[in-house]
Design a protein around this motif. Structure first.
Motif, mmCIF file in Angstrom:
data_model
loop_
_atom_site.group_PDB
_atom_site.id
_atom_site.type_symbol
_atom_site.label_atom_id
_atom_site.label_comp_id
_atom_site.label_asym_id
_atom_site.label_seq_id
_atom_site.Cartn_x
_atom_site.Cartn_y
_atom_site.Cartn_z
ATOM 1 N N ASP A 63 0.834 -1.198 0.000
ATOM 2 C CA ASP A 63 0.000 0.000 0.000
ATOM 3 C C ASP A 63 0.871 1.251 0.000
ATOM 4 O O ASP A 63 1.901 1.298 0.668
ATOM 5 N N GLU A 64 0.464 2.255 -0.746
ATOM 6 C CA GLU A 64 1.228 3.503 -0.826
ATOM 7 C C GLU A 64 1.366 4.171 0.539
ATOM 8 O O GLU A 64 2.392 4.751 0.848
ATOM 9 N N SER A 65 0.318 4.084 1.355
ATOM 10 C CA SER A 65 0.395 4.701 2.688
ATOM 11 C C SER A 65 1.416 3.967 3.554
ATOM 12 O O SER A 65 2.118 4.590 4.355
ATOM 13 N N ASP A 66 1.531 2.624 3.383
ATOM 14 C CA ASP A 66 2.542 1.854 4.113
ATOM 15 C C ASP A 66 3.946 2.278 3.681
ATOM 16 O O ASP A 66 4.843 2.437 4.513
ATOM 17 N N LYS A 67 4.131 2.477 2.368
ATOM 18 C CA LYS A 67 5.432 2.925 1.859
ATOM 19 C C LYS A 67 5.804 4.277 2.458
ATOM 20 O O LYS A 67 6.941 4.501 2.866
ATOM 21 N N LYS A 68 4.832 5.167 2.514
ATOM 22 C CA LYS A 68 5.072 6.509 3.062
ATOM 23 C C LYS A 68 5.474 6.421 4.536
ATOM 24 O O LYS A 68 6.413 7.089 4.970
ATOM 25 N N ILE A 69 4.781 5.592 5.278
ATOM 26 C CA ILE A 69 5.097 5.436 6.704
ATOM 27 C C ILE A 69 6.499 4.845 6.865
ATOM 28 O O ILE A 69 7.278 5.299 7.703
ATOM 29 N N LEU A 70 6.849 3.860 6.047
ATOM 30 C CA LEU A 70 8.197 3.272 6.114
ATOM 31 C C LEU A 70 9.266 4.322 5.819
ATOM 32 O O LEU A 70 10.294 4.379 6.496
ATOM 33 N N GLN A 71 9.025 5.142 4.814
ATOM 34 C CA GLN A 71 9.984 6.200 4.491
ATOM 35 C C GLN A 71 10.111 7.203 5.635
ATOM 36 O O GLN A 71 11.210 7.639 5.973
ATOM 37 N N ASP A 72 8.985 7.533 6.248
ATOM 38 C CA ASP A 72 9.004 8.474 7.367
ATOM 39 C C ASP A 72 9.716 7.875 8.584
ATOM 40 O O ASP A 72 10.432 8.584 9.297
ATOM 41 N N ILE A 73 9.529 6.583 8.816
ATOM 42 C CA ILE A 73 10.236 5.913 9.918
ATOM 43 C C ILE A 73 11.732 5.987 9.668
ATOM 44 O O ILE A 73 12.516 6.300 10.569
ATOM 45 N N LYS A 74 12.128 5.710 8.446
ATOM 46 C CA LYS A 74 13.549 5.745 8.098
ATOM 47 C C LYS A 74 14.144 7.124 8.367
ATOM 48 O O LYS A 74 15.221 7.246 8.956
ATOM 49 N N VAL A 75 13.445 8.170 7.972
ATOM 50 C CA VAL A 75 13.930 9.537 8.207
ATOM 51 C C VAL A 75 14.032 9.811 9.703
ATOM 52 O O VAL A 75 15.046 10.329 10.187
ATOM 53 N N LEU A 97 3.788 10.127 13.181
ATOM 54 C CA LEU A 97 3.638 9.716 11.786
ATOM 55 C C LEU A 97 2.208 9.898 11.269
ATOM 56 O O LEU A 97 1.932 9.615 10.099
ATOM 57 N N GLY A 98 1.308 10.287 12.145
ATOM 58 C CA GLY A 98 -0.075 10.498 11.730
ATOM 59 C C GLY A 98 -0.822 9.204 11.483
ATOM 60 O O GLY A 98 -1.690 9.141 10.614
ATOM 61 N N THR A 99 -0.513 8.179 12.244
ATOM 62 C CA THR A 99 -1.195 6.893 12.115
ATOM 63 C C THR A 99 -1.527 6.404 13.522
ATOM 64 O O THR A 99 -1.371 7.131 14.494
ATOM 65 N N ASN A 100 -1.966 5.152 13.627
ATOM 66 C CA ASN A 100 -2.244 4.604 14.952
ATOM 67 C C ASN A 100 -1.255 3.488 15.290
ATOM 68 O O ASN A 100 -0.504 3.032 14.432
ATOM 69 N N LYS A 101 -1.269 3.077 16.552
ATOM 70 C CA LYS A 101 -0.305 2.076 17.024
ATOM 71 C C LYS A 101 -0.434 0.752 16.287
ATOM 72 O O LYS A 101 0.576 0.132 15.945
ATOM 73 N N ASN A 102 -1.658 0.314 16.038
ATOM 74 C CA ASN A 102 -1.856 -0.987 15.391
ATOM 75 C C ASN A 102 -1.300 -0.999 13.971
ATOM 76 O O ASN A 102 -0.641 -1.952 13.557
ATOM 77 N N THR A 103 -1.580 0.060 13.228
ATOM 78 C CA THR A 103 -1.078 0.151 11.850
ATOM 79 C C THR A 103 0.442 0.207 11.844
ATOM 80 O O THR A 103 1.098 -0.512 11.076
ATOM 81 N N LEU A 104 1.013 1.029 12.713
ATOM 82 C CA LEU A 104 2.473 1.152 12.779
ATOM 83 C C LEU A 104 3.111 -0.179 13.170
ATOM 84 O O LEU A 104 4.094 -0.609 12.562
ATOM 85 N N SER A 105 2.551 -0.840 14.152
ATOM 86 C CA SER A 105 3.079 -2.137 14.592
ATOM 87 C C SER A 105 3.025 -3.157 13.449
ATOM 88 O O SER A 105 3.981 -3.898 13.222
ATOM 89 N N ARG A 106 1.912 -3.177 12.726
ATOM 90 C CA ARG A 106 1.777 -4.109 11.595
ATOM 91 C C ARG A 106 2.825 -3.824 10.525
ATOM 92 O O ARG A 106 3.480 -4.734 10.019
ATOM 93 N N ILE A 107 3.026 -2.569 10.204
ATOM 94 C CA ILE A 107 3.994 -2.198 9.172
ATOM 95 C C ILE A 107 5.409 -2.612 9.582
ATOM 96 O O ILE A 107 6.153 -3.200 8.794
ATOM 97 N N ILE A 108 5.775 -2.337 10.817
ATOM 98 C CA ILE A 108 7.115 -2.703 11.296
ATOM 99 C C ILE A 108 7.279 -4.217 11.305
ATOM 100 O O ILE A 108 8.291 -4.750 10.845
ATOM 101 N N ASN A 109 6.266 -4.931 11.785
ATOM 102 C CA ASN A 109 6.351 -6.391 11.850
ATOM 103 C C ASN A 109 6.402 -7.033 10.469
ATOM 104 O O ASN A 109 7.192 -7.951 10.229
#
Length: 166
Positions: A63-75, A97-109
Motif C-alpha cells: 500500500d502507498e500509505s505503508d510505503k510513506k510510513i516506512l519512508q518516514d520511519i527511516k527519516v 507519523l499520523g497513524t495509529n499504534k496498530n497500523t504502525l506495529s503491523r507495518i514494522i512487523n
C-alpha cells in the motif's frame, strides 16, 4: 605522638590514593579490552529501514500509505535519531507519523520483520557502539552511554546490548 600520627596518616592516605589510581587504570584497560572485543565481534551492518521481504510481498501489493510510513520511519530513525528519546514508545511514534499504534506495529512487523522494541533497541545499541568506539568519550561510564542512547536503566541496556551483539 602527634607528628608520628600525622606521618602515618599521610602514608596511609598516599597508599590508598595510589591503590585507587591503580584500580582506576586497570578498570580503564579492562573497559578498552572489552570494547575492542565487542567491536571485533560486531560484524552486523547498521540496521537499515528497507522493505526486506520482496519475495513475500510484491511491490504492487504494498500500500502507498505503508510505503510513506516506512519512508518516514527511516527519516525519523536515521536522520532525526528519534530513538535517543528515552520516553519514545510506539504510541508517540504513531502520533508523529499520523497513524495509529496498530497500523504502525503491523507495518514494522510485516515489512521490517521485527517488533518495535527490537527496532528501537538495535538503533540504540548501534549508537552506543559508535559512542564507545569514539576516543573522545573514554571517560563516560557505561550507564552514562546507555542514558545518552535512550536507555532508561543499566539492566535494560545490558540485556538489549547482549541480545543485539551476541
Amino acid at each position: 605522638m602527634g607528628k608520628l600520627g600525622l606521618i602515618i596518616l599521610e602514608v596511609v592516605f598516599i597508599a590508598l590514593t595510589g591503590l585507587m589510581l591503580i584500580l582506576y587504570i586497570k578498570k580503564q584497560k579492562d573497559y578498552k579490552k572489552l570494547m575492542s572485543k565487542v567491536l571485533r565481534r560486531e560484524n552486523k551492518p547498521m540496521p537499515k529501514l528497507e522493505i526486506t521481504n520482496f519475495d513475500k510481498y510484491s511491490v504492487n501489493q504494498i500500500d502507498e500509505s505503508d510505503k510513506k510510513i516506512l519512508q518516514d520511519i527511516k527519516v525519523l530513525f536515521e536522520k532525526d535519531k528519534i530513538y535517543l528519546n528515552s520516553d519514545l514508545n510506539i504510541g508517540m511514534l504513531a502520533k508523529k507519523l499520523g497513524t495509529n499504534k496498530n497500523t504502525l506495529s503491523r507495518i514494522i512487523n510485516v515489512y521490517l520483520e521485527k517488533s518495535f522494541p527490537t527496532l528501537l533497541g538495535e538503533y540504540r545499541v548501534k549508537e552506543a557502539i559508535q559512542i564507545m568506539s569514539s576516543s573522545t568519550l573514554d571517560f563516560y561510564t557505561i550507564d552514562a552511554i546507555g542514558g545518552m542512547c535512550g536507555f532508561k536503566n543499566r539492566q535494560v541496556f545490558y540485556r538489549v546490548f547482549k541480545k543485539v551483539t551476541g
